[in-house]
Design a protein around this motif. Sequence first.
Motif, PDB file in Angstrom:
ATOM      1  N   LYS A 247      -2.576   3.362  -8.422  1.00 45.57           N
ATOM      2  CA  LYS A 247      -2.290   2.237  -7.537  1.00 45.57           C
ATOM      3  C   LYS A 247      -3.448   1.991  -6.585  1.00 45.57           C
ATOM      4  CE  LYS A 247       1.290   0.394  -4.486  1.00 45.57           C
ATOM      5  NZ  LYS A 247       2.708   0.490  -4.068  1.00 45.57           N
ATOM      6  N   GLU A 248      -4.017   3.050  -6.049  1.00 47.98           N
ATOM      7  CA  GLU A 248      -5.139   2.892  -5.120  1.00 47.98           C
ATOM      8  C   GLU A 248      -6.351   2.294  -5.821  1.00 47.98           C
ATOM      9  OE1 GLU A 248      -7.989   5.674  -2.288  1.00 47.98           O
ATOM     10  OE2 GLU A 248      -5.886   6.241  -2.580  1.00 47.98           O
TER      11      GLU A 248
ATOM     12  N   ASN B  32       0.800  -1.224   0.000  1.00 49.31           N
ATOM     13  CA  ASN B  32       0.000   0.000   0.000  1.00 49.31           C
ATOM     14  C   ASN B  32       0.833   1.274   0.000  1.00 49.31           C
ATOM     15  OD1 ASN B  32      -2.672  -1.248   0.122  1.00 49.31           O
ATOM     16  ND2 ASN B  32      -2.010  -1.988   2.116  1.00 49.31           N
TER      17      ASN B  32
ATOM     18  N   ASN C 243      -5.446  -1.534  -6.631  1.00 47.42           N
ATOM     19  CA  ASN C 243      -5.352  -2.368  -5.425  1.00 47.42           C
ATOM     20  C   ASN C 243      -6.695  -2.513  -4.725  1.00 47.42           C
ATOM     21  OD1 ASN C 243      -2.650  -2.622  -5.946  1.00 47.42           O
ATOM     22  ND2 ASN C 243      -1.945  -1.700  -4.039  1.00 47.42           N
ATOM     23  N   THR C 244      -7.416  -1.409  -4.583  1.00 45.48           N
ATOM     24  CA  THR C 244      -8.711  -1.476  -3.907  1.00 45.48           C
ATOM     25  C   THR C 244      -9.724  -2.227  -4.753  1.00 45.48           C
ATOM     26  OG1 THR C 244      -8.266   0.642  -2.818  1.00 45.48           O
ATOM     27  CG2 THR C 244     -10.544  -0.124  -2.826  1.00 45.48           C
TER      28      THR C 244
ATOM     29  N   VAL D 217     -14.643   3.511  -6.671  1.00 40.87           N
ATOM     30  CA  VAL D 217     -13.285   3.861  -6.233  1.00 40.87           C
ATOM     31  C   VAL D 217     -12.536   4.527  -7.374  1.00 40.87           C
ATOM     32  CG1 VAL D 217     -11.066   2.927  -5.491  1.00 40.87           C
ATOM     33  CG2 VAL D 217     -13.178   2.050  -4.479  1.00 40.87           C
TER      34      VAL D 217
ATOM     35  N   ARG E 290      -0.238   7.570  -7.715  1.00 42.52           N
ATOM     36  CA  ARG E 290      -0.804   7.115  -6.442  1.00 42.52           C
ATOM     37  C   ARG E 290      -2.265   6.737  -6.600  1.00 42.52           C
ATOM     38  NH1 ARG E 290       0.784  11.121  -3.594  1.00 42.52           N
ATOM     39  NH2 ARG E 290      -1.119  12.275  -3.142  1.00 42.52           N
ATOM     40  N   MET E 291      -3.002   7.532  -7.362  1.00 40.79           N
ATOM     41  CA  MET E 291      -4.412   7.230  -7.577  1.00 40.79           C
ATOM     42  C   MET E 291      -4.592   5.963  -8.419  1.00 40.79           C
ATOM     43  SD  MET E 291      -6.225   9.349  -5.871  1.00 40.79           S
ATOM     44  CE  MET E 291      -4.926   9.136  -4.640  1.00 40.79           C
TER      45      MET E 291
ATOM     46  N   SER F 140       2.516   4.515  -1.294  1.00 45.44           N
ATOM     47  CA  SER F 140       1.993   5.431  -2.310  1.00 45.44           C
ATOM     48  C   SER F 140       2.879   5.472  -3.551  1.00 45.44           C
ATOM     49  CB  SER F 140       1.864   6.838  -1.723  1.00 45.44           C
ATOM     50  OG  SER F 140       3.138   7.365  -1.401  1.00 45.44           O
TER      51      SER F 140
ATOM     52  N   CYS G 229     -10.860   8.288  -7.496  1.00 45.37           N
ATOM     53  CA  CYS G 229      -9.429   8.467  -7.781  1.00 45.37           C
ATOM     54  C   CYS G 229      -9.231   9.319  -9.037  1.00 45.37           C
ATOM     55  CB  CYS G 229      -8.758   7.105  -7.945  1.00 45.37           C
ATOM     56  SG  CYS G 229      -8.630   6.148  -6.411  1.00 45.37           S
TER      57      CYS G 229
END
Length: 259
Positions: free
Chosen positions: A210-211, A94, A214-215, A227, A207-208, A96, A231
């Motif tokens: 990846k978020e 997780n 992953n989410t 999500v 970062r967005m 960033s 993002c």
Amino acid sequence: MNYEFLQYEVENQVAVVYINRPPLNPLNTKVFHELYALIDELEANRNVSAIVITGKGEKAFVAGADIHEMLDLDLAGMMEMNRISRAAFSKIENASKPVIAAINGLALGGGCELALVCDLRICSDKAKFAFPEVNLGIIPGGGGTQRLQRIVGQGVAKELLYFGEMIDAQRALDIHLVNKVVPSDQLLPTAKEWAGKLAKKPAIAMRMLKEAVNTGANVDLQSGLMVENACFGNAFATEDRKEGMRAFAEKRKPVFSGK
């Protein structure tokens, strides 16, 4: 902070982290604590935009958890070690900033689990992989049963987990366990090249991305789309978005500021 079992260097916005317990670089409680602390440190370092993790020496990336430490643990002690390992792996997963595993040799058990929490995996043509835990009367405890199937599919994951047998670099590539195989002398240069390219990308958009990925991997499609939408909005609101679009319109390379 001084690290006993980790070494790292930073150059051109890329941090290279070495697991330093040669020749096999096994993971013990101290290594997990140090990984957690170092990723925190690199997250806060504005001179770092991408991270590479590799093993010291030529024999192993990480040849599993430290069995000698585990032999002396009772159940309560083992569960505590497991908690610490999961915290370290989650911290990496997780982070960033993008993280690349440069797998220079054996990646067994916990070594495979460490590679799985990295965003991308590049390996040497000499690398070998296995989840041998079943042959020790246990199962993976650092997320291997869950993350592996999300990457290679459940059928292949069960094959690797149930038999506990070694596979080579080419098989790892064929099943998409790794993204790329290179000659051993090209491993670190290739990982640094990839990390260098990622370090030049707009930081918030990365970062967005990846978020969102992953989410979204752990929720239903509609929740994942929500999500992604959030993002997307966060990335669109940045100065880097304006610069990227202006540069495209003006037919020049963008100069991103991370804002």
